[in-house]
Design an enzyme around this catalytic site. Structure first.
Site: not given
Length: 858
Positions: A244, A382, A721, A724, A727, A776
Site C-alpha cells: 500500500k 502503510e 439541468s 439540454k 441552471h 426561464d
C-alpha cells in the site's frame, strides 16, 4: 415425427417478425448455449441450451446470479431453432414477445450426466463456458408442476471457484451489453483459467486476453477503489498482495504523444508532472489507460507522503516514482472484463519492453497477508492491498480489492486550529472532523504532532487564508473558547492509534495535506469484516426447499437499501436508451440520497411519475393524497398554501426510495422551505436553448449571466439541468415575498434580452427562441418548481442534475453530462462544488438598486 418447433411457429407471423422460422446446424462438438436479454412487457433473460437439434428455452425474469444462495425463477417455454441463437433486433408491436432483443451471452455447455434423462427427471446439471457465464450450474424443476404448460424451474449456481456473493457482484448489472459480435469463447479444456488458486494463462504474443473487447479509448475513467477490511480473507490463495503506497493515486491516459495524468477525482495534474510525462513519452507506451500510484522515497527507500507534497510545492527536487499496477485499457481493447492476473501479465510485458527507473511495475509482495502486514508495519509502510486474481476492473469501490492497514490512518477535514503555546510557532493543533451520513461535520479531536517549525508556519498561513467567524462544527461540539475557525476546505491525512469511546482519535500524528480529495467526501472509515467462504451447496436439498415455497417475485435489495424495502416489478425497463430498470432507479436514489436531501429537507416538492418509463405518459403530482404507502414522504401543513390541498415533502432518504418504487423519475422542489414559505430563499434562472443553439453557446450564455449577476452583487451557483440546458441558482436570505423576487428575476432577464437580443429571449415559446436561449424566470413564482440537484430526468439516457463549479463549465459536454449510469464518476465530488452555498446567501436590496428596480412598479 412431430415438429419440435410447431408451438414456436404457431406463435409468430414470419411475414412481420424478423425472427428465424427454422434452421441452424446442430453442433458437431460441444453443445452451444445463448442467453438473450429481452425487453418485452417486462425485461427478462431467455436462457437457451442446445439439445437434440433445438434450443431448449427458459425465461429467467431476473437473469442469472453467481450467488449459490440465489434461486432464480426460470419458466420453461417452447423450443427455439438453433438459428435463433444469433438473433438480435426488435420484435414488432402486436407480435409475440414484442420488444428489443440482444445476445447477452453465448458459448458452449457440457452436461454432467445424461441431459435427456435429467430433463425428463427435472434436474439438469451442466458446466458453462461463455463470455459471462462460467462454471457449474443446475436447472431444477419445481415439484408438483410437471403437467403445467409453462413449468416453473429454478436456475442455481453450484458452489465452485466462480461462485460469488450477490452483495459484491451482479453479473446482469455489471455486464449489461451484447456479445453478439465477439468470437465464441474458449471452452472445455481450452477455457480461460479458472479464477482461483491458479494464475491465468498468458495469451499468445499479440493476441488479446480472454474478455478483451475492441473499443475506442474513453476520454475519462474513474478508478477502482479498495475496501478497508478488518482482517485477511479466508481464501487467501485467491488474492495477490501489493504494497500500500503512501502517495497519490494517479491514472494515466496515453494516446500517441498526448499523455495526461488524472487524479482519482478526475482532476488533470499533467502540468504538475512534467518529468513523468517526458519519461512516459520516451517509453512509447501503447495507447491505453494505466492505473497506479505516485510516490517519493525517503533516504531509506520508503514512500514518504510529506516528501511527495514538498515535491509539488517546489520545496525540493525529490524524484517522483510512478508504480503502475493495472491497465484497464490497452492497445485498442477494453480490458475491464479481463481477469486481474491476465491484465497484470500484459502490463508487465508492456513495461518491460522499455524499462524505466521512475515508471515501475508494482510487483506482488508475498502470499501470506497476515505476515505481510506485520512485515509492512515493521519497515514503516502503510499496509497491504489485496486483490482477487479473477476480479474484473470496476469503476467504483469494490469488495474484491481490500486494504489491510498497519494502524489507523485516514483523512480528516480541518475545521479550525488553536494558538501555539510557549516557544512553539504557527499553530498549536488542528481541529479535525469528518462528515456523517446527514452531512454534518463531526468533531474528531485535535492533532498537534507531526509538524516541524517550517510546516507549522506554512500551515498557519494556509489556514488564515480561509478564516471564518463561524464554527463548521455543531454548537458546543469543540471544547475551548479561543479556537480559530476556518472554512472546511482543507483535508489532512492523519495516523492515530485508535478511536475513543467518545468518537475522538487517540495519539494522532499529522502526515500531510491531501490535495486530491474534496473535503465533502471525507467520512469516518470503518473496516468491513471479511466473510468466510460459503460451504458447498447441494442442489437436491435446495430443490426440496423450493418445492415447499417458490421464490418471491421480488427479492429484498442489498447495498444501500433497507433490508425490509421491497421493489415490485424491479425488472421493468424505465429507459430503453440506457437499459436502466426500475430497481436500478431505486438503487440510484439510494446512492445519491444523502446528497439530495441537502436540497430537499423542509421544501415542497412535485413528483414526476413515469409508470410506462421514459417516452410514456408522465404524471406531474404536487399533492399526494395518501402517503401511508410511501415511507419518508409526508404531507405538509395546509396552512402554508390554504387555497390548495396540502403540499408534499420528502422527509428522509427512504422517501426517495418510496418515490422511485412509485415510478417517480424526476423530483422538483420549490424556492422556499416550510419555515419561511412566504419568503423564498433562492432565485433560479433556467437557460433553455432553442432550436439551432449549439452547446458552446449555452456555456457562453451561462458565463454572461454569471457576470451580470455578480455585477449586481449576487453570488450565482451552477448546476447541470440533466436535459439540454443549465441552471444558474442564486441563494437568498428569505426577506422578500414571492412576487417581488419573481418580478426582479423578470427584470434581470429583460435587461439581458434587451442588451443581447441575438443571444437571449425573455419570452417562452419555440418561435421566440429559435437560435436563442430562453432564460426561464417563471421558476421563481409562488408554487413553481425546478428539478432538484441530483434528480434524474425523464428523458432518453436519464441525465441527472448535478452541482458543478464554475471552473468546470468549459469541460461539460452537455446539460446531461452525467447520467444515472455514470453518476459513480461524480460521487466523490458530491456537493463540494456548492460548499459555500449557504454562506453566500444575500438580500436583493443592493442588486435592485443597481438595476434601478422598484418593487410593485414593473
Amino acid at each position: 415425427m412431430p415438429d419440435p418447433l410447431k408451438l414456436y411457429k404457431a406463435k409468430r407471423d414470419f411475414k412481420i417478425t424478423a425472427e428465424p422460422k427454422e434452421g441452424g446446424e446442430a453442433s458437431k462438438g460441444l453443445l452451444t448455449f445463448v442467453i438473450q436479454k429481452h425487453w418485452a412487457t417486462r425485461l427478462h433473460y431467455d436462457f437457451r441450451l442446445e439439445l437434440d437439434g433445438v434450443m431448449k428455452s427458459w425465461a429467467v425474469p431476473k437473469g442469472p446470479s453467481f450467488d449459490t444462495h440465489d434461486r432464480r425463477m426460470a419458466v420453461h417455454v417452447e423450443d427455439h431453432p438453433i438459428s435463433y441463437s444469433d438473433f438480435e433486433g426488435t420484435i414488432p408491436p402486436q407480435q409475440y414477445g414484442a420488444g428489443k432483443v440482444i445476445v447477452w451471452d453465448k458459448g458452449t455447455w457440457e452436461p454432467v450426466g445424461d441431459p435427456r434423462k435429467g430433463f425428463a427427471k427435472g434436474e439438469i446439471k451442466f458446466e458453462m463456458h461463455g463470455h459471462k457465464m462460467h462454471g457449474r450450474w443446475v436447472l431444477v424443476r419445481l415439484r408438483g408442476h410437471e403437467d403445467d404448460r409453462q413449468e416453473p424451474w429454478l436456475l442455481i449456481k453450484e458452489n465452485d471457484e466462480y461462485a460469488r456473493p450477490a452483495a459484491g457482484f451482479s453479473v446482469v448489472d455489471e455486464m449489461p451489453d451484447s456479445v453478439r459480435d465477439l468470437p465464441m469463447p474458449a471452452s472445455g479444456a481450452a477455457a480461460a483459467a479458472k479464477p482461483a488458486r491458479k494464475a491465468a494463462a498468458k495469451p499468445k504474443r499479440g493476441a488479446p486476453p480472454d474478455g478483451a473487447v475492441k473499443a475506442d479509448l474513453p476520454a475519462t475513467l474513474a478508478p477502482e477503489l479498495a475496501t478497508l477490511v478488518d482482517g485477511p480473507p479466508a481464501d487467501t490463495e485467491n488474492y495477490i498482495y501489493e504494497i500500500k503506497f503512501d502517495g497519490y493515486r494517479m491514472l494515466t491516459r496515453v494516446q500517441g504523444k498526448d499523455i495526461r495524468f488524472v487524479t482519482r477525482n478526475g482532476n488533470d495534474w499533467t502540468a504538475k508532472l512534467g518529468p513523468l510525462q517526458q519519461e512516459v513519452r520516451r517509453m512509447k507506451l501503447p495507447d491505453g489507460w494505466y492505473d497506479g500510484e505516485i510516490v517519493v522515497h525517503d533516504e531509506n527507500g520508503k514512500p514518504n507522503f510529506n516528501l511527495l507534497q514538498l515535491a509539488f510545492d517546489g520545496s525540493n527536487t525529490a524524484r517522483i516514482v510512478y508504480f503502475v499496477f493495472d491497465v484497464p485499457y490497452c492497445k485498442g481493447y477494453d480490458l475491464r472484463d479481463v481477469r486481474l492476473d491476465a491484465r497484470r501479465a500484459l502490463l508487465q510485458d508492456v513495461l518491460a519492453a522499455k524499462p524505466s527507473d521512475i515508471v515501475r511495475f508494482s510487483t506482488e509482495f508475498g502470499t501470506d497477508p497476515a505476515q505481510l502486514v506485520v512485515a509492512a508495519c515493521q519497515i514503516g509502510l502503510e499496509g497491504v492491498i489485496g486483490k482477487r486474481r479473477d476480479s474484473r476492473y470496476v469503476t467504483r469501490r469494490s469488495p474484491e480489492w481490500i486494504k489491510l492497514k498497519c494502524g489507523q490512518r485516514q483523512e480528516f477535514v480541518i475545521g479550525g486550529y488553536t494558538d501555539p503555546q510557549g516557544s512553539r510557532t504557527g499553530i498549536g493543533s488542528l481541529l479535525l472532523g469528518y462528515y456523517d451520513k446527514d452531512g454534518v461535520l463531526r468533531y474528531a479531536g485535535n492533532c498537534g504532532s507531526g509538524f516541524n517549525g517550517a510546516s507549522l508556519r506554512h500551515m498557519r498561513a494556509a489556514l488564515e487564508q480561509i478564516a471564518t467567524d463561524k464554527s463548521p462544527f455543531p454548537p458546543r461540539a469543540v471544547p475551548g473558547r479561543t479556537n480559530h475557525w476556518v472554512r472546511p476546505e482543507l483535508v489532512a491525512e492523519v495516523s492515530f492509534s485508535e478511536w475513543t469511546a467518545t468518537d475522538s482519535i487517540r495519539h494522532p500524528v499529522f502526515q500531510g495535506l491531501r490535495k486530491d480529495k474534496p473535503a465533502r467526501s471525507v467520512v469516518r472509515e470503518l473496516p468491513k469484516h471479511m466473510q468466510a467462504e460459503a460451504p458447498p451447496a447441494d442442489a437436491k436439498p435446495a430443490r426440496k426447499r423450493a418445492a415447499k415455497k417458490a421464490p418471491a417475485a421480488d427479492d429484498a435489495l442489498p447495498g444501500n437499501l433497507p433490508a425490509t424495502f421491497k421493489v415490485t416489478h424491479g425488472e421493468r425497463v424505465m429507459d430503453a436508451e440506457s437499459g436502466v430498470t426500475k430497481v436500478e432507479m431505486v438503487r440510484y436514489y439510494a446512492l445519491v440520497g444523502t446528497l439530495m436531501m441537502a436540497y430537499l429537507k423542509g421544501r415542497p416538492v412535485s413528483l414526476v411519475r413515469a409508470p410506462e418509463g421514459v417516452g410514456g405518459e408522465l404524471f406531474f403530482q404536487k399533492h399526494v393524497g395518501d402517503t401511508r404507502k410511501m415511507p419518508g414522504v409526508v404531507r405538509m401543513d395546509q396552512a402554508l398554501d390554504p387555497d390548495h390541498p396540502s403540499m408534499t415533502a420528502i422527509a428522509t432518504t427512504e422517501g426517495l426510495l418510496s418515490s422511485a418504487q412509485w415510478n417517480v423519475v424526476e423530483i422538483h422542489s420549490q424556492n422556499a422551505t416550510a419555515g419561511h414559505y412566504d419568503t423564498p430563499d433562492r432565485m433560479v434562472f433556467d437557460l433553455d436553448p432553442g432550436e439551432g443553439v449549439e452547446w458552446p453557446a449555452v456555456q457562453e450564455a451561462a458565463q454572461l449571466v454569471r457576470a451580470f449577476l455578480q455585477e449586481l452583487g449576487l453570488n450565482p451557483f451552477l448546476k447541470t439541468s440533466g436535459g439540454k440546458g443549465l441552471h444558474v441558482v442564486v441563494p437568498l436570505k428569505p426577506k422578500l415575498d414571492w412576487d417581488t423576487v419573481k418580478d426582479f428575476s423578470h427584470a434581470i432577464v429583460d435587461h439581458l434580452a434587451r442588451t443581447l437580443p441575438e443571444r437571449f429571449s425573455a419570452k417562452s415559446g419555440a418561435k421566440n427562441r429559435v437560435g436563442r436561449i430562453f432564460i426561464d424566470y417563471l421558476r421563481n413564482g409562488r408554487g413553481a418548481t425546478t428539478v432538484a440537484a441530483w434528480s434524474a430526468r425523464a428523458r432518453p439516457g436519464l441525465g441527472i442534475s448535478v452541482p458543478v463549479r464554475w471552473e468546470e463549465l468549459p469541460g461539460l459536454k452537455s446539460g446531461s453530462h452525467w447520467t444515472v449510469k455514470t453518476v459513480h464518476t461524480r460521487l466523490d465530488e458530491g456537493n463540494a462544488p456548492w460548499a459555500d452555498y449557504a454562506r453566500s446567501a444575500t438580500t436583493l436590496t443592493k442588486a435592485m438598486k443597481a438595476l434601478g428596480f422598484k418593487p410593485g412598479k414593473q
